[in-house]
Design a protein around this motif. Structure first.
Motif, mmCIF file in Angstrom:
data_model
loop_
_atom_site.group_PDB
_atom_site.id
_atom_site.type_symbol
_atom_site.label_atom_id
_atom_site.label_comp_id
_atom_site.label_asym_id
_atom_site.label_seq_id
_atom_site.Cartn_x
_atom_site.Cartn_y
_atom_site.Cartn_z
ATOM 1 N N ARG A 103 -9.033 12.624 -14.563
ATOM 2 C CA ARG A 103 -7.616 12.916 -14.477
ATOM 3 C C ARG A 103 -7.616 14.459 -14.032
ATOM 4 N N ASP A 104 -8.372 15.392 -14.546
ATOM 5 C CA ASP A 104 -8.370 16.661 -14.141
ATOM 6 C C ASP A 104 -8.608 17.027 -12.595
ATOM 7 N N ARG A 105 -9.534 16.038 -12.131
ATOM 8 C CA ARG A 105 -10.212 16.201 -10.697
ATOM 9 C C ARG A 105 -8.830 15.749 -9.989
ATOM 10 N N LEU A 106 -8.262 14.551 -10.332
ATOM 11 C CA LEU A 106 -7.250 13.954 -9.510
ATOM 12 C C LEU A 106 -6.171 15.042 -9.746
ATOM 13 N N ARG A 107 -5.593 15.491 -10.725
ATOM 14 C CA ARG A 107 -4.752 16.320 -10.640
ATOM 15 C C ARG A 107 -4.922 17.732 -9.804
ATOM 16 N N ALA A 108 -6.076 18.181 -9.751
ATOM 17 C CA ALA A 108 -6.064 19.332 -8.888
ATOM 18 C C ALA A 108 -6.260 18.890 -7.377
ATOM 19 N N GLY A 109 -6.744 17.672 -7.254
ATOM 20 C CA GLY A 109 -6.536 16.903 -5.853
ATOM 21 C C GLY A 109 -5.054 16.830 -5.514
ATOM 22 N N VAL A 110 -4.219 16.336 -6.129
ATOM 23 C CA VAL A 110 -2.996 16.113 -5.983
ATOM 24 C C VAL A 110 -2.308 17.534 -5.719
ATOM 25 N N ARG A 111 -2.774 18.808 -6.508
ATOM 26 C CA ARG A 111 -2.000 19.896 -6.247
ATOM 27 C C ARG A 111 -2.268 20.199 -4.642
ATOM 28 N N ASP A 112 -3.485 20.024 -4.261
ATOM 29 C CA ASP A 112 -3.956 20.454 -2.956
ATOM 30 C C ASP A 112 -3.261 19.567 -1.911
ATOM 31 N N LEU A 113 -3.077 18.199 -2.228
ATOM 32 C CA LEU A 113 -2.181 17.253 -1.279
ATOM 33 C C LEU A 113 -0.909 17.710 -1.270
ATOM 34 N N GLY A 115 0.740 -1.015 -0.007
ATOM 35 C CA GLY A 115 -0.033 0.120 0.009
ATOM 36 C C GLY A 115 0.890 1.213 0.245
ATOM 37 N N ALA A 116 0.095 2.320 -0.506
ATOM 38 C CA ALA A 116 0.837 3.642 -0.467
ATOM 39 C C ALA A 116 0.882 4.037 1.096
ATOM 40 N N SER A 117 2.152 4.943 1.240
ATOM 41 C CA SER A 117 2.350 5.760 2.411
ATOM 42 C C SER A 117 3.376 6.681 2.223
ATOM 43 N N TYR A 118 3.630 7.629 3.397
ATOM 44 C CA TYR A 118 4.490 8.680 3.342
ATOM 45 C C TYR A 118 5.827 8.187 2.976
ATOM 46 N N ARG A 119 6.307 7.016 3.091
ATOM 47 C CA ARG A 119 7.696 6.595 3.106
ATOM 48 C C ARG A 119 8.068 6.187 1.762
ATOM 49 N N ARG A 120 6.995 6.163 0.691
ATOM 50 C CA ARG A 120 7.363 5.702 -0.619
ATOM 51 C C ARG A 120 7.785 7.286 -1.196
ATOM 52 N N SER A 121 9.177 7.276 -1.600
ATOM 53 C CA SER A 121 9.704 8.465 -2.121
ATOM 54 C C SER A 121 9.111 8.564 -3.743
ATOM 55 N N SER A 122 8.911 7.500 -4.322
ATOM 56 C CA SER A 122 8.395 7.785 -5.573
ATOM 57 C C SER A 122 7.085 8.453 -5.815
ATOM 58 N N LEU A 123 6.218 7.781 -4.621
ATOM 59 C CA LEU A 123 5.006 8.415 -4.490
ATOM 60 C C LEU A 123 5.046 10.164 -4.174
ATOM 61 N N MET A 124 6.008 10.414 -3.569
ATOM 62 C CA MET A 124 6.268 11.747 -2.850
ATOM 63 C C MET A 124 6.789 12.701 -4.131
ATOM 64 N N ALA A 125 7.358 12.155 -4.831
ATOM 65 C CA ALA A 125 8.147 12.652 -6.019
ATOM 66 C C ALA A 125 6.724 13.120 -7.020
ATOM 67 N N VAL A 126 5.930 11.915 -7.262
ATOM 68 C CA VAL A 126 4.854 12.145 -8.444
ATOM 69 C C VAL A 126 4.023 13.358 -7.728
ATOM 70 N N ILE A 127 3.673 13.180 -6.378
ATOM 71 C CA ILE A 127 2.737 14.117 -5.772
ATOM 72 C C ILE A 127 3.446 15.663 -6.255
ATOM 73 N N GLN A 128 4.639 15.831 -5.938
ATOM 74 C CA GLN A 128 5.364 17.114 -6.134
ATOM 75 C C GLN A 128 5.165 17.632 -7.560
ATOM 76 N N HIS A 129 5.049 16.602 -8.555
ATOM 77 C CA HIS A 129 4.973 16.742 -9.912
ATOM 78 C C HIS A 129 3.470 17.259 -10.302
ATOM 79 N N GLU A 130 2.378 16.691 -9.392
ATOM 80 C CA GLU A 130 0.899 17.095 -9.635
ATOM 81 C C GLU A 130 0.324 16.105 -10.646
ATOM 82 N N CYS A 131 0.969 14.758 -10.710
ATOM 83 C CA CYS A 131 0.235 14.007 -11.634
ATOM 84 C C CYS A 131 -1.013 13.387 -11.256
#
Length: 163
Positions: A127-137, A66-82
């Protein structure tokens, strides 16, 4: 009109079974006639990885546990707002909100992952809704936000209040 871009090294160094598993995956890709649609980048520098993330319509990160804060790949993708499709955390995480900032499926459920990938591929509004949500996250991981939260926590501790 889809392609799969695998960003990063094909095998890790910590598990000797990785190479054999990669060979199994290659054989499966070939058997399905998908060789032209699957591209492996190998290890890339940060700038190149950023360019790939910027070009992606969505990123899929199926973690076994599962996803978690310790996943650097997840954190990188969040920073790129994907827009992100990942797996449900093993422990609930309040900031990960299904269908709002992430699409999440049960770990190791190929049918669920496949269905979610198809949905994201077909639905540009999702995809647009998720991108906006990731931007907030992404704001959760902003250093000023983190510093304010820590300061508030320590103020509660100093005052003797349970956080």
């Amino acid at each position: 009109p889809l392609c799969l871009l695998m960003i990063g090294g094909r095998v890790g160094t910590s598990d000797p079974t990785n190479a054999a598993y990669a060979e199994k995956i290659d054989a499966k890709i070939a058997a399905l006639g998908l060789t032209e649609r699957v591209h492996w980048t190998g290890f890339v520098d940060d700038e190149t990885a950023s360019a790939y993330f910027a070009a992606a319509d969505a990123v899929v990160l199926p973690f076994r546990d599962g996803a978690s804060y310790r996943r650097s790949s997840l954190m990188a993708v969040i920073q790129h707002e994907c827009p992100i499709l990942t797996t449900l955390p093993s422990v609930p995480i309040d900031t990960f909100r299904q269908g709002v900032n992430l699409m999440m499926v049960t770990p190791e459920s190929t049918p669920a992952l496949t269905a979610a990938m198809q949905l994201i591929a077909r639905d540009s509004m999702l995809r647009d809704r998720l991108r906006a949500g990731v931007r907030d996250l992404k704001q959760v991981f902003d250093w000023e936000t983190i510093a304010r939260a820590n300061a508030a926590f320590f103020e509660q501790v100093i005052r003797g209040q349970a956080p």
